[in-house]
Motif scaffolding. Structure first.
Motif, PDB file in Angstrom:
ATOM      1  N   THR A 104     -12.151 -14.361  17.243  1.00 54.74           N
ATOM      2  CA  THR A 104     -11.395 -15.240  16.406  1.00 54.74           C
ATOM      3  C   THR A 104     -10.084 -14.742  15.988  1.00 54.74           C
ATOM      4  OG1 THR A 104     -13.471 -16.025  15.707  1.00 54.74           O
ATOM      5  CG2 THR A 104     -11.476 -16.565  14.367  1.00 54.74           C
ATOM      6  N   MET A 105     -10.199 -13.179  15.505  1.00 55.95           N
ATOM      7  CA  MET A 105      -8.899 -12.543  14.925  1.00 55.95           C
ATOM      8  C   MET A 105      -7.841 -12.519  16.479  1.00 55.95           C
ATOM      9  SD  MET A 105      -9.701 -12.523  12.048  1.00 55.95           S
ATOM     10  CE  MET A 105      -7.866 -11.838  11.382  1.00 55.95           C
ATOM     11  N   SER A 106      -8.498 -11.874  17.456  1.00 59.69           N
ATOM     12  CA  SER A 106      -7.580 -11.963  18.738  1.00 59.69           C
ATOM     13  C   SER A 106      -6.882 -13.251  19.058  1.00 59.69           C
ATOM     14  CB  SER A 106      -8.310 -11.219  19.599  1.00 59.69           C
ATOM     15  OG  SER A 106      -9.156 -12.242  20.353  1.00 59.69           O
ATOM     16  N   LYS A 107      -7.689 -14.144  18.793  1.00 63.40           N
ATOM     17  CA  LYS A 107      -7.176 -15.678  19.362  1.00 63.40           C
ATOM     18  C   LYS A 107      -5.929 -15.826  18.229  1.00 63.40           C
ATOM     19  CE  LYS A 107      -8.521 -20.416  20.085  1.00 63.40           C
ATOM     20  NZ  LYS A 107      -7.098 -20.982  19.732  1.00 63.40           N
ATOM     21  N   ARG A 108      -6.372 -15.524  16.778  1.00 62.92           N
ATOM     22  CA  ARG A 108      -5.290 -15.941  15.847  1.00 62.92           C
ATOM     23  C   ARG A 108      -4.051 -15.040  16.011  1.00 62.92           C
ATOM     24  NH1 ARG A 108      -8.647 -16.105  10.207  1.00 62.92           N
ATOM     25  NH2 ARG A 108      -9.804 -18.090  10.747  1.00 62.92           N
TER      26      ARG A 108
END
Length: 77
Positions: free
Chosen positions: A39-43
């Motif tokens: 999720t953080m890498s996508k954000r």
């Protein structure tokens, strides 16, 4: 098995049960961590795209301001 451990009522079955329970909890936490990292890498990717778009818009607006100033200077001369 160690006699002291057995005398305290801790059996090998209990130890295996606890070990399996801890392993299950660790796998669950690992899955949550992997989901969080994804999720953080996508954000981060989304944020980079937004920043790139803002830089492009800023560059375009600065170019338009420069052009307007040049036209203004030309018309005043």
């Amino acid at each position: 098995m160690n006699e002291e451990i057995v005398s305290k009522g801790i059996t090998e079955d209990y130890i295996w049960h606890e070990a399996k329970s801890i392993r299950t909890k660790l796998k669950s936490v690992q899955s949550e961590l992997e989901e969080f990292v994804f999720t953080m890498s996508k954000r981060d990717k989304d944020n980079k795209q937004v920043i790139a778009k803002l830089y492009a818009e800023n560059f375009q607006m600065n170019q338009e301001i420069k052009d307007l100033k040049e036209k203004s200077n030309e018309s005043s001369n």
